[in-house]
Design a protein around this motif. Structure first.
Motif, PDB file in Angstrom:
ATOM      1  N   ILE A 286       3.606  46.189  16.329  1.00 27.65           N
ATOM      2  CA  ILE A 286       4.341  45.635  15.267  1.00 27.65           C
ATOM      3  C   ILE A 286       3.394  46.761  13.918  1.00 27.65           C
ATOM      4  O   ILE A 286       2.360  47.415  13.954  1.00 27.65           O
ATOM      5  N   ALA A 287       4.045  46.531  12.787  1.00 22.41           N
ATOM      6  CA  ALA A 287       4.015  47.878  12.076  1.00 22.41           C
ATOM      7  C   ALA A 287       3.005  47.782  10.990  1.00 22.41           C
ATOM      8  O   ALA A 287       2.176  49.164  10.952  1.00 22.41           O
ATOM      9  N   PRO A 288       1.592  46.868  11.056  1.00 18.88           N
ATOM     10  CA  PRO A 288       0.710  46.751  10.781  1.00 18.88           C
ATOM     11  C   PRO A 288      -0.227  47.877  11.183  1.00 18.88           C
ATOM     12  O   PRO A 288      -1.422  48.050  10.977  1.00 18.88           O
ATOM     13  N   HIS A 289      -0.420  47.707  13.192  1.00 17.26           N
ATOM     14  CA  HIS A 289      -0.946  47.621  13.450  1.00 17.26           C
ATOM     15  C   HIS A 289      -0.686  49.138  14.131  1.00 17.26           C
ATOM     16  O   HIS A 289      -1.278  50.007  15.250  1.00 17.26           O
ATOM     17  N   ILE A 290       0.107  50.012  14.149  1.00 16.51           N
ATOM     18  CA  ILE A 290       1.148  51.165  13.876  1.00 16.51           C
ATOM     19  C   ILE A 290      -0.344  52.815  14.033  1.00 16.51           C
ATOM     20  O   ILE A 290      -0.310  52.908  15.548  1.00 16.51           O
ATOM     21  N   ASN A 291      -0.575  52.561  12.862  1.00 18.15           N
ATOM     22  CA  ASN A 291      -1.501  53.755  13.237  1.00 18.15           C
ATOM     23  C   ASN A 291      -3.173  53.981  14.044  1.00 18.15           C
ATOM     24  O   ASN A 291      -3.181  54.458  15.006  1.00 18.15           O
ATOM     25  N   LEU A 292      -3.042  52.316  14.105  1.00 18.98           N
ATOM     26  CA  LEU A 292      -4.527  51.940  14.422  1.00 18.98           C
ATOM     27  C   LEU A 292      -4.395  52.161  16.299  1.00 18.98           C
ATOM     28  O   LEU A 292      -4.762  52.673  16.682  1.00 18.98           O
ATOM     29  N   VAL A 293      -2.965  51.902  16.442  1.00 16.79           N
ATOM     30  CA  VAL A 293      -2.428  52.272  17.898  1.00 16.79           C
ATOM     31  C   VAL A 293      -2.168  53.734  18.563  1.00 16.79           C
ATOM     32  O   VAL A 293      -2.794  53.852  18.914  1.00 16.79           O
ATOM     33  N   SER A 294      -1.590  53.903  17.411  1.00 15.03           N
ATOM     34  CA  SER A 294      -1.527  55.385  17.601  1.00 15.03           C
ATOM     35  C   SER A 294      -3.012  55.996  17.673  1.00 15.03           C
ATOM     36  O   SER A 294      -3.019  57.605  18.761  1.00 15.03           O
ATOM     37  N   LYS A 295      -4.050  56.116  16.900  1.00 11.68           N
ATOM     38  CA  LYS A 295      -5.296  56.617  17.177  1.00 11.68           C
ATOM     39  C   LYS A 295      -5.265  55.987  17.759  1.00 11.68           C
ATOM     40  O   LYS A 295      -6.804  56.729  18.899  1.00 11.68           O
ATOM     41  N   LEU A 296      -6.078  54.984  18.586  1.00  9.67           N
ATOM     42  CA  LEU A 296      -6.699  54.448  20.239  1.00  9.67           C
ATOM     43  C   LEU A 296      -5.901  55.252  21.497  1.00  9.67           C
ATOM     44  O   LEU A 296      -6.593  55.044  22.331  1.00  9.67           O
ATOM     45  N   LEU A 297      -4.075  55.398  21.516  1.00  9.23           N
ATOM     46  CA  LEU A 297      -3.754  56.308  21.729  1.00  9.23           C
ATOM     47  C   LEU A 297      -3.509  57.960  22.149  1.00  9.23           C
ATOM     48  O   LEU A 297      -2.789  58.379  22.972  1.00  9.23           O
ATOM     49  N   ARG A 298      -4.174  58.223  21.138  1.00  9.21           N
ATOM     50  CA  ARG A 298      -4.453  59.520  20.590  1.00  9.21           C
ATOM     51  C   ARG A 298      -4.945  60.471  22.244  1.00  9.21           C
ATOM     52  O   ARG A 298      -3.808  61.455  22.274  1.00  9.21           O
ATOM     53  N   LYS A 299      -5.314  59.904  23.407  1.00 11.45           N
ATOM     54  CA  LYS A 299      -6.147  61.025  24.782  1.00 11.45           C
ATOM     55  C   LYS A 299      -4.878  60.728  25.562  1.00 11.45           C
ATOM     56  O   LYS A 299      -5.504  60.822  26.130  1.00 11.45           O
ATOM     57  N   SER A 300      -3.834  59.499  25.197  1.00 13.09           N
ATOM     58  CA  SER A 300      -3.193  58.713  26.717  1.00 13.09           C
ATOM     59  C   SER A 300      -1.871  59.352  26.760  1.00 13.09           C
ATOM     60  O   SER A 300      -1.585  60.086  25.380  1.00 13.09           O
ATOM     61  N   PRO A 301      -1.505  59.805  27.208  1.00 14.62           N
ATOM     62  CA  PRO A 301       0.479  60.163  27.595  1.00 14.62           C
ATOM     63  C   PRO A 301       1.334  59.001  26.832  1.00 14.62           C
ATOM     64  O   PRO A 301       2.360  59.689  26.554  1.00 14.62           O
TER      65      PRO A 301
END
Length: 130
Positions: free
Chosen positions: A58-73
């Motif tokens: 969801i839009a409010p979580h997009i930046n958090l999720v991007s940060k949490l998955l930054r080392k993931s493919p």
């Protein structure tokens, strides 16, 4: 001229990795996003070079999720994008704003956007052009 066959296409352009997308729709909390990202990250090594995976939180979580998955493919996508550039469009997010947030993917032309919000092929085409 005769139509191209798959044998006419250089092998360097084929085959493309399979694509898997997960749309969170309008579901989730910060806690559930964190839990899901931890689970996705821990299992992502198994398919790192085999599958192109993209999730749409969801839009409010997009930046958090991007940060949490930054080392993931796993890549992160928006669930929608405005058909217009920046401007007086309350609630809309432009392609430029997504790009500025390092979001490279977006979901366009979804059946729910079409049936519930009246988005047409023309609107979808305009979004693609953004």
């Amino acid at each position: 001229a005769a139509p191209l066959s798959t044998t006419d296409i250089p092998s360097s352009t084929m085959p493309r990795r399979p694509f898997v997308g997960g749309n969170w729709k309008s579901n989730g909390s910060l806690d559930s996003a964190k839990t899901l990202c931890a689970a996705l990250s821990s299992g992502s090594a198994a398919y790192r070079n085999k599958v192109e995976a993209v999730i749409c939180p969801i839009a409010p979580h997009i930046n958090l999720v991007s940060k949490l998955l930054r080392k993931s493919p796993i890549k992160v996508a928006s669930q929608n994008v405005s058909a217009s550039a920046e401007g007086a469009f309350t609630g809309e997010v432009s392609a430029g704003q997504l790009k500025d947030s390092r979001i490279e993917w977006t979901l366009i032309g979804h059946s729910e956007r079409r049936s519930k919000f009246g988005e047409t092929d023309a609107i979808t085409a305009t979004k693609i052009e953004q």
